[in-house]
Design an enzyme around this catalytic site. Structure first.
Site, mmCIF file in Angstrom:
data_model
loop_
_atom_site.group_PDB
_atom_site.id
_atom_site.type_symbol
_atom_site.label_atom_id
_atom_site.label_comp_id
_atom_site.label_asym_id
_atom_site.label_seq_id
_atom_site.Cartn_x
_atom_site.Cartn_y
_atom_site.Cartn_z
ATOM 1 C CD GLU A 192 -3.093 -0.910 2.233
ATOM 2 O OE1 GLU A 192 -3.109 0.123 2.936
ATOM 3 O OE2 GLU A 192 -3.950 -1.796 2.337
ATOM 4 C CD GLU A 386 -3.320 -5.869 4.333
ATOM 5 O OE1 GLU A 386 -4.129 -4.997 4.730
ATOM 6 O OE2 GLU A 386 -2.090 -5.686 4.299
HETATM 7 C C1 FCB Z 1 -4.348 -2.171 5.649
HETATM 8 C C2 FCB Z 1 -2.902 -2.299 6.076
HETATM 9 C C3 FCB Z 1 -2.709 -3.233 7.244
HETATM 10 C C4 FCB Z 1 -3.794 -3.054 8.280
HETATM 11 C C5 FCB Z 1 -5.139 -3.153 7.638
HETATM 12 C C6 FCB Z 1 -6.289 -3.057 8.607
HETATM 13 O O1 FCB Z 1 -4.528 -0.992 4.941
HETATM 14 O O2 FCB Z 1 -2.122 -2.751 5.006
HETATM 15 O O3 FCB Z 1 -1.445 -3.022 7.785
HETATM 16 O O4 FCB Z 1 -3.633 -1.847 8.918
HETATM 17 O O5 FCB Z 1 -5.266 -2.133 6.684
#
Ligand code: FCB
Length: 483
Positions: A192, A386
């Site tokens: 990210e 994620e």
């Molecule tokens: C994402 C991040 C991770 C965590 C999640 C909830 O954006 O990559 O580290 O904070 O959110």
């Protein structure tokens, strides 16, 4: 907060099925490809703790969290989930829940304390032990080189504003590629990139700088470092081959929070959402996949005086071909010039708010995959790196046997919704090879620190001593899903 007294209850899972499981059924791993990767994602700064142990250098969150007012209650990542010491039991928990992969990140400052220069052998040894454990448990390692925790020593030299970061990062990357050449099949250059913008332009993340121009320059340099990382990877692993777990593969992770205009026929709403989409993800995907910034972003940077220094050849060197793409997907965002229109749009779709006040919009994952295929690439697979949600009713309550349970039904609804939409995308022909839930344990959630609870398993991160693990209903739900 006092310690949870769960001595009579921790982990009683013999046959326990949360009552909500019957509501969220009808889908299981068998609806996905046979060789699909099912993983749990974590990151170093959020779970490892041991911030001052065995030669680790400071990273920017160690420092930022000590500036008054920057994190919830001034909480720090010093202890977090103590994964540094407890990785065997925490990895074993992933296995026990039925996962077959693990996405984690390396802490640069644990490995090279000042960011450049001498290597901390104890740091490398720790990752060697952890990766060996993953392999022993049958968890395919998916390693991220950089998940927001720049060594403070490099920040002191300008951090991502200093173009030398490209080479600093390159050296660090080469060290890890060579060290884990035979063990790790999946590598991610950066998690990210927007977090670096937030850290340099908005001040909400480490290192806490606040200038639009800093954010844009930091992002440009980060993207250059990404390209450098991919070239270093090819130097170590040889020429690009099609994605396959029998050899090493490299990608980047970008989060797509797509902004929708609340009123699609209202020019103001459309303008706001479009600019936000530029800033949220096109500013990364366009350079990485097309080798240029969009006209809209260039215009924005021109108008706001935030144009980064872009040298000849930069854009080409950012868009190195990748082997896979990592998609983080949590939700969409609805934008409007008129706040009440946002509420209307969301409620019009069925009053779909979750306990934490966010919209329940699982179609976000389907839309994001479409977006990627329509606008960026068709030739490499995607891994969902994620997906998860927070604060879903996290207080343990005793069941009829006196065992403590966490009825996080909203989390089950959320995961079920996203997995259902992901299945639809795969059925529609999207090439997706894996899914990682965020995350195993409640952990250090950046500025929200220990107040945002994202785990499938409850613990007391940041508290010293032995902490209990209590599987939430969502952990039991996921285990059944994976059986
Ligand atoms: C994402 C991040 C991770 C965590 C999640 C909830 O954006 O990559 O580290 O904070 O959110």
């Amino acid at each position: 907060m006092g310690k949870l007294d769960l001595s009579t209850a921790a982990n009683r899972d013999d046959g326990y099925i949360p009552a909500s499981a019957s509501l969220y059924s009808g889908i299981s791993r068998h609806d996905f490809p046979e060789d699909f990767l099912w993983g749990i994602a974590t990151s170093a700064a959020q779970i490892e703790g041991a911030a001052f142990e065995d030669g680790k250098g400071l990273e920017i969150w160690d420092v930022f969290s000590r500036i008054p007012g920057r994190t919830f209650g001034g909480q720090t990542p010093d202890l977090a989930c103590d994964y540094y010491h407890k990785y065997p039991e925490q990895l074993a928990m992933m296995k026990e829940l039925g996962f077959n992969s693990h996405r984690f990140s390396f802490s640069w400052a644990r490995i090279i304390p000042d960011g450049t220069g001498p290597v901390n052998q104890k740091g490398l040894d720790f990752y060697r032990r952890a990766v060996d454990k993953m392999l022993e448990l049958g968890l395919t390692p998916n390693a991220t080189l950089y998940h927001w925790d720049l060594p403070q020593g490099l920040e002191d030299r300008g951090g991502f504003l200093n173009r030398d970061v490209v080479n600093w990062y390159g050296e660090y990357a080469t060290l890890l590629f060579e060290t884990f050449k035979n063990e790790i099949p999946l590598w991610v250059t950066f998690n990210e990139p927007i977090a670096t913008y937030v850290g340099y332009a908005l001040g909400a993340f480490a290192p806490g700088r606040r200038l639009e121009k800093f954010g844009r320059q930091a992002n440009h340099n980060l993207l250059l470092a990404h390209g450098e990382g991919v070239r270093r990877f090819r130097d170590v692993f040889g020429e690009k081959k099609p994605y396959d777990l029998s050899h090493a593969n490299i990608g980047i992770v970008v989060d797509i929070w797509h902004h929708h205009p609340a009123r699609p026929d209202n020019p103001d709403d459309v303008r706001i959402a479009e600019l936000e989409n530029e800033k949220a993800y096109r500013s990364y995907l366009n350079p990485v996949f097309k080798g240029c910034y969009t006209d809209a972003l260039l215009k924005y940077m021109e108008e706001t005086g935030s144009m980064p220094e872009i040298r000849p050849g930069d854009m080409e060197s950012i868009c190195e071909p990748l082997d896979f793409f990592g998609l983080n997907c949590y939700n969409r965002v609805v934008d409007s010039a008129e706040p009440s229109a946002v509420k209307e749009e969301i409620e019009f779709r069925g009053g779909n708010y979750m306990d934490n006040g966010q919209e329940f919009y699982p179609e976000a994952i389907y839309d994001a995959l479409h977006n990627l295929r329509d606008n960026y690439f068709t030739d490499i697979p995607v891994i969902i790196t994620e997906n998860g949600t927070f604060n879903c009713g996290e207080t343990p309550v005793p069941d009829e046997n006196g065992y403590m349970r966490v009825h996080d039904t909203t989390r089950i609804r959320y995961l079920h919704g996203f997995l259902t939409c992901l299945k639809k995308a795969i059925d529609d022909g999207f090439d997706v090879r894996g899914y990682n839930v965020w995350t195993l344990l409640d952990n250090f959630e950046w500025p929200a620190a220990y107040s945002y609870k994202f785990g499938l398993v409850k613990t007391e991160p940041g508290a010293p001593g032995e902490n209990p693990y209590v599987k939430k209903d969502s952990a039991f739900w996921f285990k059944r899903f994976l059986e």
